[in-house]
Enzyme design. Sequence first.
Site, mmCIF file in Angstrom:
data_model
loop_
_atom_site.group_PDB
_atom_site.id
_atom_site.type_symbol
_atom_site.label_atom_id
_atom_site.label_comp_id
_atom_site.label_asym_id
_atom_site.label_seq_id
_atom_site.Cartn_x
_atom_site.Cartn_y
_atom_site.Cartn_z
ATOM 1 N N HIS A 101 -5.681 -3.576 -1.854
ATOM 2 C CA HIS A 101 -5.510 -2.669 -2.987
ATOM 3 C C HIS A 101 -5.760 -3.371 -4.387
ATOM 4 O O HIS A 101 -5.483 -2.440 -5.306
ATOM 5 C CB HIS A 101 -4.112 -1.893 -2.752
ATOM 6 C CG HIS A 101 -4.253 -1.006 -1.578
ATOM 7 N ND1 HIS A 101 -4.744 0.057 -1.459
ATOM 8 C CD2 HIS A 101 -3.993 -1.508 -0.267
ATOM 9 C CE1 HIS A 101 -4.284 0.657 -0.179
ATOM 10 N NE2 HIS A 101 -4.118 -0.259 0.617
ATOM 11 N N LYS A 151 -12.117 0.324 -0.123
ATOM 12 C CA LYS A 151 -11.110 0.963 -1.181
ATOM 13 C C LYS A 151 -11.985 0.779 -2.319
ATOM 14 O O LYS A 151 -13.159 1.594 -2.500
ATOM 15 C CB LYS A 151 -10.057 0.142 -1.361
ATOM 16 C CG LYS A 151 -9.079 0.180 0.202
ATOM 17 C CD LYS A 151 -7.725 -0.209 0.227
ATOM 18 C CE LYS A 151 -7.188 -0.512 1.664
ATOM 19 N NZ LYS A 151 -7.631 0.802 2.587
ATOM 20 N N SER A 172 0.805 -1.259 -0.044
ATOM 21 C CA SER A 172 -0.040 0.143 -0.034
ATOM 22 C C SER A 172 0.775 1.118 -0.046
ATOM 23 O O SER A 172 0.476 1.995 -0.343
ATOM 24 C CB SER A 172 -1.163 -0.101 1.202
ATOM 25 O OG SER A 172 -0.170 -0.129 2.506
#
Length: 400
Positions: free
Chosen positions: A217, A248, A189
């Site tokens: 991610h 996310k 990340s």
Amino acid sequence: MNTQIQPLSVFEKCRQFTKAAEIKAAGLYPYFKPISESEDTVVTIEGKPRIMLGSNNYLGLTHHPKVLEAAQKALHVYGSGCTGSRFLNGTLDLHERLEAELAEFLGKEACLVFTTGYQANLGAVSALVGRDDVVYLDKLDHACIVDGAKMSYGETERFNHGDLKQLERKLQRHDSAKGALIAVDGVYSMEGTLADLPNLVPLAKQYGAGLMVDDAHALGVIGPNGTGTSAHYGLTDEVDMITGTFSKSLASIGGYVAASANVIDFLRHHSRPLIFTASLPPSNTAGVLAALEVLRTDSERRETLWANTKRLQDGMRGLGFDIGNTQTPIVPVLIGSIEATFLAWRRLFDAGVFTNPVTAPAVPASQSRLRTSVMATHTFDQIDFAVEQFARIGRELGLI
Ligand SMILES: Cc1ncc(COP(=O)(O)O)c(C=O)c1O
């Protein structure tokens, strides 16, 4: 006379903690900034609009009409919260639908939904790594994997980031009477780089270790249809467990573990961060289901995300900034010292660009950086404006 020595108060450290106050007094404190309004790529902070260049809302789905409509509808059908654990009164048919859809989407037998991504990793690692097991962690793994290892009763071995030779040396010394789990991030990340799954998979197999990939991610970003890093490398069947988050690309909150049916059943009955906390609220669960549907059907959004990613990466590299080897919409702009990072952050904030300053302990202090990230809904004009501000401020501060 009482001669007993009084122990130091646990609160003494709080009295001595003045660092944040000092940075605030210098006008450089960048954290906990309250957003009073959000229009997707533009947020209002301290009364002024700023381009959001620091969110994980990769597909820009937090304001998608279908997501909002689904969340609102669920509020009316189920109320505002579950008021209990998945284990007891807090399982909704929506949770089970989401688990079934995610399992199918990710190409795994079964899936389990947690209340956050943090809890999903915490709950998976702590439940699976028992007294007689060892978990092998990449040193850049997310904190929740590290915390899961701490919470487990097993041993932890950490290897230098991406150093599979060092990992192999550790595996060679592994006591075969013990179980082994290797846990890595699919996308790191703070770097934006991918785990080397093509080399990790055979290594794990050779030494009989389980392999877990945290795709927080990667979901919605990497792989065919956004199915993640394992699918990107064609290794979904070889990776034992895929974890991730809804905070996310899926524009909400919550997390998941996808694996074989027996692993998921074990977690359902042994994972403390699943059992001893309240479940994901109905509106969030319905919003995630709608976001997943958009993700599956609107491939143009991902194409736009990648075009925006290229625009930002090219812009920063063109200016001479060091953005490392990022392969994703995460674009870390290396600044150097903590002081220079906070100063650059402040100037960008004042210029209307919101970024995330990242310093120790998340990264070594000398590699402090501004972590930027693009969304599918950014316009080229917004990205170009942000790059221009980086150019001006970078020159003013002698960074480029
Ligand atoms: C790699 C990684 N794993 C897990 C998490 C935790 O996700 P959540 O925000 O859903 O708790 C994050 C979020 O910062 C992350 O970056």
